[in-house]
Design a protein around this motif. Structure first.
Motif, PDB file in Angstrom:
ATOM      1  N   VAL A  15       0.793  -1.185   0.134  1.00 55.25           N
ATOM      2  CA  VAL A  15      -0.064  -0.092   0.081  1.00 55.25           C
ATOM      3  C   VAL A  15       1.182   1.132  -0.149  1.00 55.25           C
ATOM      4  O   VAL A  15       0.481   2.284  -0.625  1.00 55.25           O
ATOM      5  CB  VAL A  15      -0.962  -0.015   1.228  1.00 55.25           C
ATOM      6  N   LYS A  16       1.912   1.147   0.770  1.00 64.49           N
ATOM      7  CA  LYS A  16       2.671   2.312   0.774  1.00 64.49           C
ATOM      8  C   LYS A  16       3.552   2.671  -0.430  1.00 64.49           C
ATOM      9  O   LYS A  16       4.017   3.848  -0.905  1.00 64.49           O
ATOM     10  CB  LYS A  16       3.899   2.257   1.792  1.00 64.49           C
ATOM     11  N   CYS A  18       2.145   2.152  -3.477  1.00 67.32           N
ATOM     12  CA  CYS A  18       1.093   2.225  -4.413  1.00 67.32           C
ATOM     13  C   CYS A  18       1.240   3.579  -5.071  1.00 67.32           C
ATOM     14  O   CYS A  18       1.131   4.398  -4.208  1.00 67.32           O
ATOM     15  CB  CYS A  18      -0.326   1.725  -3.976  1.00 67.32           C
ATOM     16  N   ARG A  29      -0.439   7.006   3.010  1.00 70.76           N
ATOM     17  CA  ARG A  29      -1.195   5.755   2.744  1.00 70.76           C
ATOM     18  C   ARG A  29      -1.574   5.514   4.008  1.00 70.76           C
ATOM     19  O   ARG A  29      -0.611   4.840   4.994  1.00 70.76           O
ATOM     20  CB  ARG A  29      -0.218   4.711   2.236  1.00 70.76           C
ATOM     21  N   GLU A  58      -2.401   9.687  10.806  1.00 74.96           N
ATOM     22  CA  GLU A  58      -2.351   8.186  10.133  1.00 74.96           C
ATOM     23  C   GLU A  58      -2.851   7.263  11.099  1.00 74.96           C
ATOM     24  O   GLU A  58      -2.734   5.979  11.218  1.00 74.96           O
ATOM     25  CB  GLU A  58      -1.066   7.868   9.835  1.00 74.96           C
ATOM     26  N   CYS A  92      -5.956   6.552   0.741  1.00 77.46           N
ATOM     27  CA  CYS A  92      -5.276   8.016   0.676  1.00 77.46           C
ATOM     28  C   CYS A  92      -6.349   9.169   0.550  1.00 77.46           C
ATOM     29  O   CYS A  92      -7.358   8.647   0.241  1.00 77.46           O
ATOM     30  CB  CYS A  92      -4.352   7.959  -0.521  1.00 77.46           C
ATOM     31  N   CYS A 112      -8.621   0.598  -5.146  1.00 72.42           N
ATOM     32  CA  CYS A 112      -8.296   0.230  -3.583  1.00 72.42           C
ATOM     33  C   CYS A 112      -9.160  -1.078  -3.094  1.00 72.42           C
ATOM     34  O   CYS A 112      -8.577  -1.462  -2.301  1.00 72.42           O
ATOM     35  CB  CYS A 112      -8.587   1.542  -2.666  1.00 72.42           C
TER      36      CYS A 112
END
Length: 367
Positions: A15-16, A18, A29, A58, A92, A112
């Motif tokens: 994910v980070k 992406c 993310r 976050e 995000c 996603c």
């Protein structure tokens, strides 16, 4: 559990990395330890991280008005982040051309959806709650359904081997369509569904502070009474130290607060700056340079007896001892003392094993 945790770490790394959605290239993310337990009883799925909330902290649904409403709704029906895994359909923050929150596009939600599918499979929560129409549509991309928010709210629907409960988003705009009172009834329905699955006892919703918040506020008051004015940073760290010392001495938590690991050490979610006045009646705040300072007025030093009654005598002694030993330390030395506690050392060991920072991970066991 170790294998599940490693799978989650691998998912977070993907994910980070992406880059599927160009307008979110500079957004955080928001997937990680701060989402909650991988053995959660309930999974909440929002729309997307808020610009002033999770995009900054976050920590999903924390730090902005939507987060405040969400946490208040959880509190009032007796749920906590210890029970939940909290995420979003889009991981995000989508911004418009002016830098404000925007609704994610269909393609962004679709981008996603594979990540959402993996989260659902990893966590395996028996109850899944969608917060808003975007989140509800996102679940249909994982396993097809024809539910609509208007017709399906506050109902449990069999879906992919789970119960799917659509709810409205806790943001202020959604409150126009479904009031806080109606949403509170929705969350009571959700809480009952969660408790039926775990065998817990039914309880009525309450507009009062939760037990966790009551105790956190009372503990903070004792520290302020003992130490005088404290920085907001020190207040969080001293609360955590008192929790650790009490847990070691009495084998039980001092409060029921939810402490997460942040870059500068443990942070108590209940003690958000916007809630100080509610948690510690009569407290004063001021800013010195970049530091928020918290204190009690002279009239409040003598008037807090009833508030601290929720704490045991042993808990109050622990708080007084911590204030005496650590309350005078400069921030750097206090931070060092915190990082030498057993819970923080264990968390750092986990980070080393996983080769990943576990920011916003719960630091203490559930009460």
């Amino acid at each position: 559990m170790a294998d599940k945790e490693q799978q989650f770490v691998d998912l977070v790394r993907r994910v980070k990395a992406c880059q599927r959605c160009p307008r979110m290239a500079d957004s955080a993310r928001v997937l990680g330890a701060g989402c909650g337990s991988l053995s959660a009883k309930v999974m909440f799925i929002g729309e997307a991280p808020g610009r002033l909330g999770a995009d900054a902290s976050e920590l999903p649904f924390h730090g902005d008005k939507s987060g405040h409403n969400f946490e208040s709704l959880l509190e009032q029906v007796g749920l906590s982040r210890y029970d939940a895994f909290v995420t979003n359909a889009v991981l995000c923050n989508p911004k418009d051309e002016n830098g404000n929150n925007a609704t994610p596009s269909h393609s962004e939600v679709a981008n996603c959806a594979p990540f959402l599918k993996e989260q659902l499979e990893l966590v395996g929560a028996p109850v899944v709650v969608t917060l808003g129409a975007v989140a509800l549509r996102a679940t249909a991309l994982v396993t097809a359904h024809t539910l609509t928010l208007k017709d399906s709210v506050r109902k449990a629907h069999p879906w992919a081997g789970r119960q799917l409960i659509p709810a409205y988003h806790p943001g202020q705009r959604a409150m126009v369509h479904r009031s806080f009172a109606n949403q509170l009834a929705d969350y009571q329905f959700i809480a009952e569904a969660v408790r039926r699955g775990s065998g817990a006892v039914r309880r009525k919703p309450s507009a009062k502070l939760s037990r966790a918040s009551e105790k956190v506020g009372a503990a903070a008051r004792v520290l302020l009474e003992e130490s005088g004015e404290l920085s907001y940073f020190a207040l969080h760290k001293l609360l955590f130290m008192a929790e650790v010392r009490h847990l070691e001495a009495a084998s039980e938590r001092l409060t029921e607060g939810y402490y997460v690991r942040q870059k500068d050490g443990p942070y108590c979610v209940e003690l958000h700056a916007s809630r100080l006045a509610a948690l510690i009646p009569g407290c004063y705040t001021r800013t010195i340079g970049k530091h928020l300072m918290v204190s009690l007025g002279q009239e409040d030093l003598l008037g807090g007896a009833s508030q601290v009654d929720v704490l045991s005598a042993a808990a109050r002694r622990t708080l007084a001892e911590v204030a005496t030993k650590y309350g005078h330390l400069p921030s750097a030395k206090l931070k060092t003392a915190i990082y030498l506690t057993a819970p923080m050392r264990e968390l750092l060991r986990r980070e080393k094993t996983l080769r990943m920072n576990l920011f916003n991970s719960a630091v203490l066991p559930p009460p």
